[in-house]
Write a protein that holds these residues in place. Structure first.
Motif, mmCIF file in Angstrom:
data_model
loop_
_atom_site.group_PDB
_atom_site.id
_atom_site.type_symbol
_atom_site.label_atom_id
_atom_site.label_comp_id
_atom_site.label_asym_id
_atom_site.label_seq_id
_atom_site.Cartn_x
_atom_site.Cartn_y
_atom_site.Cartn_z
ATOM 1 N N GLN A 55 0.802 -1.205 0.000
ATOM 2 C CA GLN A 55 0.000 0.000 0.000
ATOM 3 C C GLN A 55 0.845 1.269 0.000
ATOM 4 O OE1 GLN A 55 -2.509 -0.514 3.436
ATOM 5 N NE2 GLN A 55 -4.168 -1.450 2.258
ATOM 6 N N ARG A 56 2.164 1.158 0.275
ATOM 7 C CA ARG A 56 3.019 2.336 0.321
ATOM 8 C C ARG A 56 3.229 2.870 -1.082
ATOM 9 N NH1 ARG A 56 8.761 2.955 3.587
ATOM 10 N NH2 ARG A 56 8.784 5.233 3.558
ATOM 11 N N VAL A 57 2.741 4.045 -1.319
ATOM 12 C CA VAL A 57 2.789 4.628 -2.654
ATOM 13 C C VAL A 57 3.596 5.919 -2.602
ATOM 14 C CG1 VAL A 57 1.426 5.623 -4.529
ATOM 15 C CG2 VAL A 57 0.555 3.638 -3.266
ATOM 16 N N PHE A 58 4.543 6.054 -3.527
ATOM 17 C CA PHE A 58 5.346 7.263 -3.630
ATOM 18 C C PHE A 58 4.782 8.111 -4.758
ATOM 19 C CE2 PHE A 58 8.009 3.843 -2.025
ATOM 20 C CZ PHE A 58 8.413 4.401 -0.817
ATOM 21 N N SER A 59 4.676 9.404 -4.507
ATOM 22 C CA SER A 59 4.038 10.266 -5.492
ATOM 23 C C SER A 59 4.851 11.532 -5.724
ATOM 24 C CB SER A 59 2.622 10.646 -5.038
ATOM 25 O OG SER A 59 2.674 11.389 -3.827
ATOM 26 N N LEU A 60 4.652 12.100 -6.895
ATOM 27 C CA LEU A 60 5.297 13.350 -7.262
ATOM 28 C C LEU A 60 4.224 14.248 -7.871
ATOM 29 C CD1 LEU A 60 8.183 14.570 -7.310
ATOM 30 C CD2 LEU A 60 8.324 13.870 -9.695
ATOM 31 N N PRO A 61 3.959 15.411 -7.257
ATOM 32 C CA PRO A 61 2.945 16.313 -7.810
ATOM 33 C C PRO A 61 3.231 16.636 -9.270
ATOM 34 C CG PRO A 61 3.667 17.074 -5.645
ATOM 35 C CD PRO A 61 4.594 15.955 -6.040
ATOM 36 N N LYS A 62 2.187 16.802 -10.041
ATOM 37 C CA LYS A 62 2.346 17.022 -11.481
ATOM 38 C C LYS A 62 3.260 18.202 -11.818
ATOM 39 C CE LYS A 62 -0.234 17.222 -15.820
ATOM 40 N NZ LYS A 62 0.597 18.285 -16.416
ATOM 41 N N PRO A 63 3.156 19.342 -11.124
ATOM 42 C CA PRO A 63 4.080 20.441 -11.462
ATOM 43 C C PRO A 63 5.551 20.055 -11.286
ATOM 44 C CG PRO A 63 2.245 21.263 -10.138
ATOM 45 C CD PRO A 63 2.150 19.766 -10.127
ATOM 46 N N MET A 64 5.843 19.264 -10.249
ATOM 47 C CA MET A 64 7.230 18.834 -10.026
ATOM 48 C C MET A 64 7.664 17.837 -11.090
ATOM 49 S SD MET A 64 7.583 18.538 -5.871
ATOM 50 C CE MET A 64 9.373 18.623 -5.883
ATOM 51 N N LEU A 65 6.751 16.933 -11.480
ATOM 52 C CA LEU A 65 7.071 15.977 -12.544
ATOM 53 C C LEU A 65 7.291 16.702 -13.863
ATOM 54 C CD1 LEU A 65 7.393 13.154 -13.708
ATOM 55 C CD2 LEU A 65 4.900 13.000 -13.882
ATOM 56 N N ASP A 66 6.441 17.666 -14.170
ATOM 57 C CA ASP A 66 6.580 18.423 -15.418
ATOM 58 C C ASP A 66 7.919 19.155 -15.456
ATOM 59 O OD1 ASP A 66 4.097 17.556 -16.189
ATOM 60 O OD2 ASP A 66 3.052 19.415 -15.663
ATOM 61 N N GLU A 67 8.296 19.757 -14.322
ATOM 62 C CA GLU A 67 9.575 20.471 -14.262
ATOM 63 C C GLU A 67 10.746 19.512 -14.422
ATOM 64 O OE1 GLU A 67 11.966 23.636 -11.376
ATOM 65 O OE2 GLU A 67 10.326 22.447 -10.548
ATOM 66 N N LEU A 68 10.641 18.353 -13.764
ATOM 67 C CA LEU A 68 11.700 17.348 -13.859
ATOM 68 C C LEU A 68 11.897 16.907 -15.307
ATOM 69 C CD1 LEU A 68 13.694 15.248 -12.688
ATOM 70 C CD2 LEU A 68 11.719 13.754 -12.271
ATOM 71 N N MET A 69 10.815 16.594 -15.994
ATOM 72 C CA MET A 69 10.919 16.109 -17.366
ATOM 73 C C MET A 69 11.399 17.208 -18.318
ATOM 74 S SD MET A 69 10.318 13.013 -16.914
ATOM 75 C CE MET A 69 10.513 12.569 -18.629
ATOM 76 N N LYS A 70 10.973 18.425 -18.062
ATOM 77 C CA LYS A 70 11.409 19.558 -18.895
ATOM 78 C C LYS A 70 12.923 19.752 -18.789
ATOM 79 C CE LYS A 70 10.914 23.712 -17.387
ATOM 80 N NZ LYS A 70 10.341 24.990 -16.866
#
Length: 294
Positions: free
Chosen positions: A54-69
């Motif tokens: 059940q342990r789920v790691f998440s990254l908010p979309k703005p942070m993911l978008d910045e990371l990929m950019k």
């Protein structure tokens, strides 16, 4: 009149019967206890496994978008790895031609805000969101990447030393500078003469030919490879790697590249390499991410 009660001695048959009955009762009781213990342990294991699942790691979309950019494409190509400079040490020799498949690499050293979002803690010196994360071991980096991949569905990794070196030299846009992006170290790096004995937020100096920042100075950066003074002699020429990718979690000395804020201009030359054990935590060692083009 006193009465005397006389008890007859039990027969051997009776003794045996009593012994058998007692043994059966004991076996039954022990079996019951073990069954209860097994049930308890089984239930505990199920709860623990369930919690892990059940342990789920998440990254908010703005942070993911910045990371990929901020993941920069490095086109496939070949380059001269190592150096024949008089300043080069045996560990940086011999010079050899190396070819690499295309890959993506982080524009910046991994920052503290992203690390803390995934891991839930940040023990870095010189704390600030956009400063490079430090004071973490190579093993911590590996765990972070595992969790980041779980959170994003991507396949990030630490760079191999060859990937790092090719990107630092500017890939197929290389101008063969002494440092990553310039012959003037002050243009591109925080080092002993200007850093004031600390790391700085990423991206404040000029980038190199590929648009990558702080590939010279600021923090040393861990690579995936084991550190070997003979690596440039032993490893293959296409997508070289020194180590055992099937057994990454064994203790080993790992390559660090790029120099750091406490080191001189000479010690920050683009070809310089050093090593640190994968369980050490230092204020001047960080990392950046890579990702396969595929």
């Amino acid at each position: 009149m006193n009465k005397f009660y006389i008890f007859s001695s039990p027969s051997l048959r009776a003794i045996l019967q009593f012994s058998i009955i007692t043994s059966l009762l004991f076996v039954s009781l022990v079996g019951h206890v073990k069954s209860v213990e097994a049930l308890i342990e089984s239930s505990a294991d199920k709860v623990e496994n369930k919690n892990k699942k059940q342990r789920v790691f998440s990254l908010p979309k703005p942070m993911l978008d910045e990371l990929m950019k901020n993941m920069v494409l490095v086109e496939a190509g070949s380059f001269a790895m190592g150096s024949d400079s008089p300043l080069a040490r045996n560990r940086e020799k011999p010079v050899r031609q190396v070819s690499l498949d295309a890959f993506y690499i982080g524009k910046y050293e991994l920052t503290q805000d992203l690390f803390e979002q995934i891991m839930g803690w940040n023990n870095s010196f010189f704390a600030c969101d956009k400063c490079p994360v430090n004071n973490i071991s190579w093993f911590n980096m590996l765990l972070f990447i595992e969790r980041l991949n779980s959170a994003t569905g991507k396949e990030f990794s630490l760079p191999t030393e060859a990937q790092w070196a090719y990107a630092a030299k500017g890939g197929n846009k290389s101008q063969n500078y002494r440092y990553s992006g310039s012959n003037n170290i002050n243009d591109v790096a925080w080092f002993a003469d200007n850093a004031k004995n600390k790391s700085h937020p990423v991206g404040l100096k000029k980038p190199n030919e590929l648009g990558l920042y702080d590939m010279t100075g600021n923090l040393w950066e861990f690579c995936l490879d084991d550190m070997s003074r003979q690596a440039y002699t032993f490893t293959e020429s296409h997508n070289p790697f020194m180590g055992d990718k099937e057994n990454l979690k064994q203790k080993a000395m790992k390559v660090i590249r790029g120099g750091g804020y406490e080191f001189s201009a000479t010690e920050n030359l683009v070809f310089m390499r050093d090593g640190a054990t994968n369980n050490v935590r230092m204020a001047d060692i960080g990392f950046r991410l890579v990702m396969s083009k595929n």
